[in-house]
Motif scaffolding. Structure first.
Motif, mmCIF file in Angstrom:
data_model
loop_
_atom_site.group_PDB
_atom_site.id
_atom_site.type_symbol
_atom_site.label_atom_id
_atom_site.label_comp_id
_atom_site.label_asym_id
_atom_site.label_seq_id
_atom_site.Cartn_x
_atom_site.Cartn_y
_atom_site.Cartn_z
ATOM 1 N N ASP A 105 -7.309 3.409 -18.973
ATOM 2 C CA ASP A 105 -7.400 3.990 -17.718
ATOM 3 C C ASP A 105 -6.084 4.237 -17.262
ATOM 4 O O ASP A 105 -5.860 5.546 -16.452
ATOM 5 N N ALA A 106 -4.918 3.563 -17.262
ATOM 6 C CA ALA A 106 -3.810 3.860 -16.761
ATOM 7 C C ALA A 106 -2.815 3.063 -17.576
ATOM 8 O O ALA A 106 -3.273 1.689 -18.134
ATOM 9 N N VAL A 107 -1.504 3.239 -17.502
ATOM 10 C CA VAL A 107 -0.358 2.463 -17.977
ATOM 11 C C VAL A 107 0.973 2.600 -17.122
ATOM 12 O O VAL A 107 1.285 3.884 -16.799
ATOM 13 N N GLY A 108 1.345 1.446 -16.800
ATOM 14 C CA GLY A 108 2.469 1.697 -15.767
ATOM 15 C C GLY A 108 2.815 0.387 -15.097
ATOM 16 O O GLY A 108 2.517 -0.739 -15.633
ATOM 17 N N SER A 109 3.790 0.360 -14.165
ATOM 18 C CA SER A 109 4.556 -0.853 -13.747
ATOM 19 C C SER A 109 3.527 -1.295 -12.607
ATOM 20 O O SER A 109 2.670 -0.442 -12.458
ATOM 21 N N HIS A 110 3.821 -2.363 -12.150
ATOM 22 C CA HIS A 110 2.839 -3.096 -11.017
ATOM 23 C C HIS A 110 3.136 -2.067 -9.802
ATOM 24 O O HIS A 110 1.941 -1.771 -9.305
ATOM 25 N N ASP A 111 4.262 -1.610 -9.562
ATOM 26 C CA ASP A 111 4.507 -0.795 -8.419
ATOM 27 C C ASP A 111 3.818 0.551 -8.536
ATOM 28 O O ASP A 111 3.078 1.144 -7.555
ATOM 29 N N GLU A 112 3.747 1.111 -9.719
ATOM 30 C CA GLU A 112 3.194 2.564 -10.114
ATOM 31 C C GLU A 112 1.732 2.292 -10.164
ATOM 32 O O GLU A 112 1.074 3.407 -9.501
ATOM 33 N N LEU A 113 1.286 1.205 -10.568
ATOM 34 C CA LEU A 113 -0.455 1.233 -10.623
ATOM 35 C C LEU A 113 -0.904 0.882 -9.173
ATOM 36 O O LEU A 113 -1.907 1.508 -8.635
ATOM 37 N N LEU A 114 -0.208 0.119 -8.409
ATOM 38 C CA LEU A 114 -0.612 -0.094 -7.219
ATOM 39 C C LEU A 114 -0.575 1.126 -6.250
ATOM 40 O O LEU A 114 -1.255 1.085 -5.079
ATOM 41 N N ALA A 115 0.518 2.202 -6.379
ATOM 42 C CA ALA A 115 0.440 3.192 -5.897
ATOM 43 C C ALA A 115 -0.555 4.171 -6.300
ATOM 44 O O ALA A 115 -1.048 5.064 -5.629
ATOM 45 N N GLY A 116 -1.002 4.086 -7.557
ATOM 46 C CA GLY A 116 -1.819 5.402 -7.964
ATOM 47 C C GLY A 116 -2.829 5.154 -8.965
ATOM 48 O O GLY A 116 -3.523 6.058 -9.295
ATOM 49 N N ASN A 117 -3.281 3.802 -9.051
ATOM 50 C CA ASN A 117 -4.546 3.409 -9.995
ATOM 51 C C ASN A 117 -5.612 2.804 -9.004
ATOM 52 O O ASN A 117 -5.469 1.527 -8.730
ATOM 53 N N GLU A 118 -6.796 3.427 -8.953
ATOM 54 C CA GLU A 118 -7.766 2.737 -8.384
ATOM 55 C C GLU A 118 -8.279 1.324 -8.826
ATOM 56 O O GLU A 118 -8.420 0.358 -7.934
ATOM 57 N N ILE A 119 -8.400 1.152 -10.032
ATOM 58 C CA ILE A 119 -9.025 0.093 -10.376
ATOM 59 C C ILE A 119 -7.837 -0.976 -10.192
ATOM 60 O O ILE A 119 -8.327 -2.120 -9.861
ATOM 61 N N TYR A 120 -6.689 -0.771 -10.612
ATOM 62 C CA TYR A 120 -5.721 -1.798 -10.196
ATOM 63 C C TYR A 120 -5.671 -2.232 -8.475
ATOM 64 O O TYR A 120 -5.643 -3.399 -8.540
ATOM 65 N N GLN A 121 -5.680 -1.264 -7.881
ATOM 66 C CA GLN A 121 -5.632 -1.468 -6.587
ATOM 67 C C GLN A 121 -6.817 -2.410 -6.017
ATOM 68 O O GLN A 121 -6.544 -3.206 -5.271
ATOM 69 N N ASP A 122 -8.085 -1.994 -6.354
ATOM 70 C CA ASP A 122 -9.245 -2.938 -6.200
ATOM 71 C C ASP A 122 -9.099 -4.283 -6.518
ATOM 72 O O ASP A 122 -9.509 -4.988 -5.836
ATOM 73 N N VAL A 123 -8.528 -4.324 -7.860
ATOM 74 C CA VAL A 123 -8.196 -5.823 -8.340
ATOM 75 C C VAL A 123 -7.081 -6.631 -7.284
ATOM 76 O O VAL A 123 -7.549 -7.813 -6.921
ATOM 77 N N TYR A 124 -6.028 -5.884 -7.249
ATOM 78 C CA TYR A 124 -5.079 -6.465 -6.471
ATOM 79 C C TYR A 124 -5.360 -6.805 -5.059
ATOM 80 O O TYR A 124 -5.144 -7.959 -4.618
ATOM 81 N N TYR A 125 -5.965 -5.987 -4.390
ATOM 82 C CA TYR A 125 -6.566 -6.160 -2.620
ATOM 83 C C TYR A 125 -7.442 -7.250 -2.522
ATOM 84 O O TYR A 125 -7.798 -7.921 -1.775
ATOM 85 N N SER A 126 -8.685 -7.203 -3.765
ATOM 86 C CA SER A 126 -9.492 -8.156 -3.513
ATOM 87 C C SER A 126 -9.173 -9.629 -3.761
ATOM 88 O O SER A 126 -9.598 -10.733 -2.989
ATOM 89 N N GLN A 127 -8.057 -9.716 -4.547
ATOM 90 C CA GLN A 127 -7.324 -11.072 -4.857
ATOM 91 C C GLN A 127 -6.284 -11.437 -3.709
ATOM 92 O O GLN A 127 -6.294 -12.684 -3.360
ATOM 93 N N GLN A 128 -5.677 -10.365 -3.032
ATOM 94 C CA GLN A 128 -5.012 -10.693 -1.847
ATOM 95 C C GLN A 128 -5.828 -11.121 -0.743
ATOM 96 O O GLN A 128 -5.523 -12.283 0.092
ATOM 97 N N LYS A 129 -7.077 -10.722 -0.546
ATOM 98 C CA LYS A 129 -8.217 -11.160 0.401
ATOM 99 C C LYS A 129 -8.457 -12.473 0.109
ATOM 100 O O LYS A 129 -8.490 -13.647 1.085
ATOM 101 N N GLY A 130 -8.685 -12.908 -1.106
ATOM 102 C CA GLY A 130 -8.991 -14.148 -1.428
ATOM 103 C C GLY A 130 -8.008 -15.169 -1.233
ATOM 104 O O GLY A 130 -8.272 -16.363 -0.875
ATOM 105 N N ALA A 131 -6.848 -14.862 -1.850
ATOM 106 C CA ALA A 131 -5.600 -15.715 -1.134
ATOM 107 C C ALA A 131 -5.343 -16.087 0.146
ATOM 108 O O ALA A 131 -5.213 -17.222 0.296
ATOM 109 N N ALA A 132 -5.871 -15.038 0.844
ATOM 110 C CA ALA A 132 -5.621 -15.290 2.489
ATOM 111 C C ALA A 132 -6.709 -16.288 2.921
ATOM 112 O O ALA A 132 -6.441 -16.937 3.731
#
Length: 274
Positions: A246-273
């Protein structure tokens, strides 16, 4: 008994080619996928993965993220030829993996799975499955890199501690770290960590990744993980979705522009909170 005989008489369909006998050993740990497609059976209708192409330079650290069923494990199993590609080719060290002998290829690749096997015997005996000739210094160095040395030294018999069948007298996280140390003793050109730190806490996971960065600069490291924190420092991250990249990039690049990566990241951030 009938089923056992069927398994024992099954012919192995992944073997050394005549070309492989003429080739030298794996020179370095670069990996390249060229238009790879794969299905478990030749007559299967659907491919597990399709149109997979990417390059990993020797010594790079690459993360692989994707949902359940996205073919993350199947993807990396093509490197040591646990399966062969259906179409395209996988190259290691600039050569098609089918042009190495199985022994040479697999000795150059270390794999650590989420669930690994420990055998009856001492911790030292188990570690020496990685390298039967490993010195005490090499064993200790590998265990320190895997964050295993300290808990081993806490046991009364330390490295001579006897492990029950399957490692029943160590925790899941300790078992994973012992298996990582065992793989490191192989001194592989490529090491594949398939969700192999899932049972350790995030702080220990970070220490292991830092030790890898310091001690395995020439080793290609491929990390399959569910936790974003396990791959966010990788040189690049591959996002898989339904057997395709679906995409290849660094953490910052994927967090800025990849929907799948964003969904995983923010769901885990909520869980950690929480």
């Amino acid at each position: 008994m009938k089923r056992i005989l069927e398994v024992l008489s099954e012919e192995i369909n992944i073997t050394d080619t005549n070309e492989a006998q003429k080739r030298p050993k794996v020179p370095e740990g670069s990996v390249e996928y060229r238009s790879v497609a794969f299905k478990y059976k030749p007559d299967a209708e659907n491919y597990i993965m399709k149109n997979i192409s990417f390059k990993i330079s020797s010594g790079e650290t690459v993360g692989i993220i994707g949902g359940t069923g996205s073919a993350k494990t199947s993807l990396v199993q093509l490197i040591p030829r646990l399966y062969d590609v259906s179409e395209g080719s996988v190259l290691v060290g600039g050569r098609d993996v089918r042009n190495y002998t199985m022994e040479d290829l697999r000795s150059a690749v270390g794999m650590v799975l989420q669930k690994n096997v420990l055998f009856s015997g001492t911790i030292r005996d188990n570690l020496k499955w990685g390298d039967k000739d490993a010195s005490d210094e090499e064993i200790i160095a590998a265990c320190k890199a895997a964050c295993a040395h300290d808990f081993i030294m806490s046991f009364p018999e330390q490295y001579e501690t006897h492990l029950g069948q399957g490692g029943v007298n160590v925790s899941g996280g300790q078992k994973q770290r012992l298996c990582i140390a065992r793989a490191l003793l192989k001194k592989p050109k490529i090491i594949i960590l398939d969700d192999s730190t899932s049972a350790v806490d995030t702080a220990t996971d970070q220490k292991i990744r830092q030790a890898f960065k310091e001690n395995l600069r020439d080793t290609t490291t491929i990390i399959i993980a569910q936790r974003i924190t396990s791959v966010m420092d990788a040189d690049k991250i591959i996002v898989l979705n339904d057997g395709k990249i679906d995409a290849v990039g660094s953490h910052d690049e994927l967090l800025a522009g990849n929907e799948i990566y964003q969904d995983v990241y923010y769901s885990q951030q909520k869980g950690a909170a929480v």
